[in-house]
Design an enzyme around this catalytic site. Structure first.
Site, PDB file in Angstrom:
ATOM      1  N   ASP A  92       0.793  -1.239   0.000  1.00 10.82           N
ATOM      2  CA  ASP A  92       0.000   0.000   0.000  1.00 10.82           C
ATOM      3  C   ASP A  92       0.824   1.287   0.000  1.00 10.82           C
ATOM      4  OD1 ASP A  92      -1.970  -1.887   0.205  1.00 10.82           O
ATOM      5  OD2 ASP A  92      -2.599  -1.350   2.232  1.00 10.82           O
TER       6      ASP A  92
ATOM      7  N   LYS B 113      -6.324  -4.940  -3.741  1.00 12.34           N
ATOM      8  CA  LYS B 113      -6.947  -5.634  -2.605  1.00 12.34           C
ATOM      9  C   LYS B 113      -8.018  -4.742  -1.982  1.00 12.34           C
ATOM     10  CE  LYS B 113      -3.469  -4.464   0.963  1.00 12.34           C
ATOM     11  NZ  LYS B 113      -4.347  -3.808   1.950  1.00 12.34           N
TER      12      LYS B 113
ATOM     13  N   CYS C 141      -2.341  -3.170   7.493  1.00 13.27           N
ATOM     14  CA  CYS C 141      -2.311  -4.034   6.306  1.00 13.27           C
ATOM     15  C   CYS C 141      -1.073  -4.925   6.241  1.00 13.27           C
ATOM     16  CB  CYS C 141      -2.423  -3.190   5.049  1.00 13.27           C
ATOM     17  SG  CYS C 141      -4.028  -2.348   4.897  1.00 13.27           S
TER      18      CYS C 141
END
Length: 227
Positions: free
Chosen positions: A22, A131, A164
């Site tokens: 991310d 995702k 995450c």
């Protein structure tokens, strides 16, 4: 052999992937979602530099590089409605409900917030995996991508360590993957103690902890795999 805590780990090039979690404007840039939501992103700049070093070393050694991009369609159907815990807990969604003028801007596919930071643009041969939730294993092709390539070792870097990154590493543990966290190539969402807690959890329960320098040294000593 990769130096790590609590013990060194044997990692073969062809069985290893660097997983960049991310590294989007949402999490690493001023004016992105985390910044707007009130989280301290001052550590993101150092994380970007450390990750750039990591992926450079990985590519030179022939290690697979995989990028995650977290987010949803522009109408947020993929984010879930009030019947989803994600609707209640996602700080991006909550921020947009508090500030309706931001609707459609945070973590929406195709937008600036969703885009990977310029400094970490994927290169030919890298893999990008969208995702919709914290864990990269949920509702994605990640597991299939790894198994098709015989990858067993996942070297994690990115933001946020305690959300995450840790979520994906934990899920990988339960799926029999060896997870290694590069502690100096990550940044947390929240106070410094949550970074320390995430590192403790990984080292003690779910995987191994290493550094960018140790990763670079270890893989510089391994000949690149042949095409």
């Amino acid at each position: 052999m990769l130096p790590a805590r609590p013990e060194p780990l044997s990692v073969a090039v062809e069985e290893t992937a660097v997983v960049v979690v991310d590294m989007q404007n949402a999490y690493a840039s001023p004016g992105g979602y985390l910044d707007i939501a009130g989280f301290d992103i001052s550590g993101a700049k150092a994380a970007i530099s450390a990750i750039a070093e990591t992926v450079e070393a990985a590519r030179a050694a022939g290690v697979t590089v995989i990028y995650f991009q977290n987010g949803w369609d522009k109408d947020y159907v993929e984010a879930g409605g009030p019947g989803s815990p994600n609707w209640h807990k996602s700080n991006a969604l909550k921020t947009m409900r508090k500030k309706p003028e931001l609707q459609g801007q945070l973590l929406a596919k195709g937008g600036w917030d969703y885009a990977l930071v310029d400094q970490l643009a994927p290169q030919p041969g890298d893999i990008v995996v969208p995702k919709p939730r914290y864990s990269g294993f949920f509702n994605s092709q990640f597991d299939s991508i790894l198994r098709a390539r015989g990858i067993r070792n996942l070297v994690f870097c990115g933001i946020a360590t305690n959300v995450c990154v840790e979520s994906t590493l934990r899920d990988g543990f339960h799926l029999e993957y060896f997870g290694i966290l590069l502690e100096d190539a990550t940044h947390q969402a929240g106070p410094e103690y949550v970074q320390k807690a995430a590192i403790y959890n990984v080292e003690t329960f779910f995987g191994w902890v290493s550094t960018v320098a140790d990763f670079r040294r270890a893989f510089a000593q391994i000949p690149p795999k042949e095409d």
